[in-house]
Scaffold this active site. Sequence first.
Site, mmCIF file in Angstrom:
data_model
loop_
_atom_site.group_PDB
_atom_site.id
_atom_site.type_symbol
_atom_site.label_atom_id
_atom_site.label_comp_id
_atom_site.label_asym_id
_atom_site.label_seq_id
_atom_site.Cartn_x
_atom_site.Cartn_y
_atom_site.Cartn_z
ATOM 1 C CE1 TYR A 16 26.026 -74.518 -24.184
ATOM 2 C CE2 TYR A 16 28.037 -75.548 -25.010
ATOM 3 C CZ TYR A 16 26.706 -75.190 -25.183
ATOM 4 O OH TYR A 16 26.068 -75.517 -26.349
ATOM 5 C CE LYS A 27 21.668 -76.841 -25.297
ATOM 6 N NZ LYS A 27 20.877 -78.013 -25.674
HETATM 7 C C1 HXC Z 1 27.396 -67.066 -37.132
HETATM 8 C C2 HXC Z 1 25.302 -67.808 -37.774
HETATM 9 C C3 HXC Z 1 25.815 -69.130 -38.017
HETATM 10 C C4 HXC Z 1 27.218 -69.334 -37.796
HETATM 11 C C5 HXC Z 1 23.687 -69.121 -38.456
HETATM 12 N N1 HXC Z 1 23.990 -67.884 -38.053
HETATM 13 N N2 HXC Z 1 24.782 -69.907 -38.433
HETATM 14 N N3 HXC Z 1 26.079 -66.811 -37.337
HETATM 15 N N4 HXC Z 1 27.974 -68.284 -37.335
HETATM 16 N N5 HXC Z 1 27.786 -70.521 -38.005
HETATM 17 C C6 HXC Z 1 23.077 -66.747 -37.982
HETATM 18 C C7 HXC Z 1 22.590 -66.376 -39.362
HETATM 19 O O1 HXC Z 1 23.538 -65.546 -40.018
HETATM 20 C C8 HXC Z 1 21.300 -65.629 -39.076
HETATM 21 O O2 HXC Z 1 21.532 -64.306 -38.662
HETATM 22 C C9 HXC Z 1 20.781 -66.371 -37.843
HETATM 23 O O3 HXC Z 1 21.901 -67.068 -37.270
HETATM 24 C C10 HXC Z 1 19.717 -67.363 -38.185
HETATM 25 O O4 HXC Z 1 20.251 -68.244 -39.169
HETATM 26 P P1 HXC Z 1 19.324 -69.018 -40.197
HETATM 27 O O5 HXC Z 1 20.136 -70.038 -40.880
HETATM 28 O O6 HXC Z 1 18.567 -68.024 -41.022
HETATM 29 O O7 HXC Z 1 18.264 -69.610 -39.208
HETATM 30 P P2 HXC Z 1 17.594 -70.969 -39.140
HETATM 31 O O8 HXC Z 1 17.362 -71.539 -40.502
HETATM 32 O O9 HXC Z 1 16.447 -70.734 -38.275
HETATM 33 O O10 HXC Z 1 18.668 -71.905 -38.411
HETATM 34 C C11 HXC Z 1 18.815 -71.922 -37.029
HETATM 35 C C12 HXC Z 1 20.220 -72.398 -36.693
HETATM 36 C C13 HXC Z 1 20.485 -73.711 -37.435
HETATM 37 C C14 HXC Z 1 20.374 -72.577 -35.195
HETATM 38 C C15 HXC Z 1 21.192 -71.354 -37.149
HETATM 39 O O11 HXC Z 1 21.848 -74.082 -37.293
HETATM 40 C C16 HXC Z 1 19.612 -74.818 -36.974
HETATM 41 O O12 HXC Z 1 18.408 -74.821 -37.163
HETATM 42 N N6 HXC Z 1 20.190 -75.808 -36.345
HETATM 43 C C17 HXC Z 1 19.488 -76.985 -35.827
HETATM 44 C C18 HXC Z 1 20.399 -78.152 -35.711
HETATM 45 C C19 HXC Z 1 21.589 -77.869 -34.836
HETATM 46 O O13 HXC Z 1 22.147 -76.805 -34.787
HETATM 47 N N7 HXC Z 1 22.017 -78.904 -34.136
HETATM 48 C C20 HXC Z 1 23.202 -78.811 -33.322
HETATM 49 C C21 HXC Z 1 22.809 -79.077 -31.976
HETATM 50 S S1 HXC Z 1 24.224 -79.617 -31.086
HETATM 51 P P3 HXC Z 1 21.455 -63.047 -39.711
HETATM 52 O O14 HXC Z 1 21.724 -61.857 -38.855
HETATM 53 O O15 HXC Z 1 22.499 -63.283 -40.741
HETATM 54 O O16 HXC Z 1 20.060 -63.085 -40.284
HETATM 55 C C22 HXC Z 1 24.090 -79.006 -29.607
HETATM 56 C C23 HXC Z 1 25.122 -79.598 -28.656
HETATM 57 C C24 HXC Z 1 25.458 -78.680 -27.543
HETATM 58 O O17 HXC Z 1 23.291 -78.227 -29.307
HETATM 59 C C25 HXC Z 1 26.224 -79.388 -26.431
HETATM 60 C C26 HXC Z 1 27.702 -79.512 -26.583
HETATM 61 C C27 HXC Z 1 28.445 -80.185 -25.490
#
Ligand code: HXC
Length: 271
Positions: free
Chosen positions: A150, A165
């Site tokens: 994407y 990305k």
């Molecule tokens: C809406 C969301 C949300 C959700 C988080 N937020 N999750 N909003 N829907 N499901 C918002 C929060 O409300 C907050 O905003 C802001 O994002 C930051 O969230 P935090 O949890 O405070 O931040 P943090 O702890 O830094 O977490 C970052 C993250 C988290 C990205 C949200 O998920 C993370 O660290 N993930 C790492 C692992 C991961 O995601 N792996 C998947 C990769 S797979 P507000 O305004 O409320 O403060 C991938 C594959 C892609 O990438 C390819 C596919 C083909």
Amino acid sequence: MITMSPLEEFSGQTALVTGGGSGIGRAIAVRYAAGGGNVVVLGRRAEPLEQTVQLAREFGVKADFVTCNVRDADAVTAAVDGVVEQFGSIDALVNNAAGNFICPAEDLSPNGWRAVVDIVLNGTFFGTRAAGRHMLAAGGGSILNVIASYAWHGHPGTVHSAAAKGGVLAMTRTLASEWAGRGVRVNAISPGPTETEGAGAALWPTDADRARVLGSVPAARFTTPEEVAESAAFLLDPRRAAYITGDVLSVDGGQWLGKAVYADSSAGARG
Ligand code: HXC
């Protein structure tokens, strides 16, 4: 002519893999170790990183981990410098750390946008800049960025991740051109739906979501982290991929090409 055994392809070299505590990052780190290379995995939590290190050491290579948030440029620079100090070089960098969730753009908070862009786009640049400096000084190296298709075709609900990305893809091509004359290759890999906990939780949390995703893949299956890691190893290989830079290798079972719309591809060949 390539005479080296495939399992010695990274002998005497060292890779740093971000997000190396799980999923694709772990598989790439372990595959690099299987190829005889030393590996350092970087991530936020020690425990999963330690497990990757154990798996890597089974191949008789040196392995270590560093806890670090890729959003912190100074910490990333210190981590990269630490790899060079400890292992003598950094020959490969895999920018795999990612953050992702599905959210309609109109509902995405500025903080949600920033979180994903900071991890994916800024984190990739911080690691690339720090490792690139060492590689340029040493006269060679390979950087591999993990993206998603994407990045170029877009996808609803992924505006933050797709924009980040897409930026990484532009960075890949820009730096490939900028650094090619000095021996540093920069490529990207674009995995399709991969059986990992992180991707599953973020992108296909329910059975219905999973079935929908699977239905979008012409190859009609998910991929494994190990399968993705095999392609990553090819692009990282300084011999087999020596002339490849600025490119993207899709490992997605044809997902981004899409499934048949005008013809029924499930019907098979005409008999
Ligand atoms: C809406 C969301 C949300 C959700 C988080 N937020 N999750 N909003 N829907 N499901 C918002 C929060 O409300 C907050 O905003 C802001 O994002 C930051 O969230 P935090 O949890 O405070 O931040 P943090 O702890 O830094 O977490 C970052 C993250 C988290 C990205 C949200 O998920 C993370 O660290 N993930 C790492 C692992 C991961 O995601 N792996 C998947 C990769 S797979 P507000 O305004 O409320 O403060 C991938 C594959 C892609 O990438 C390819 C596919 C083909």
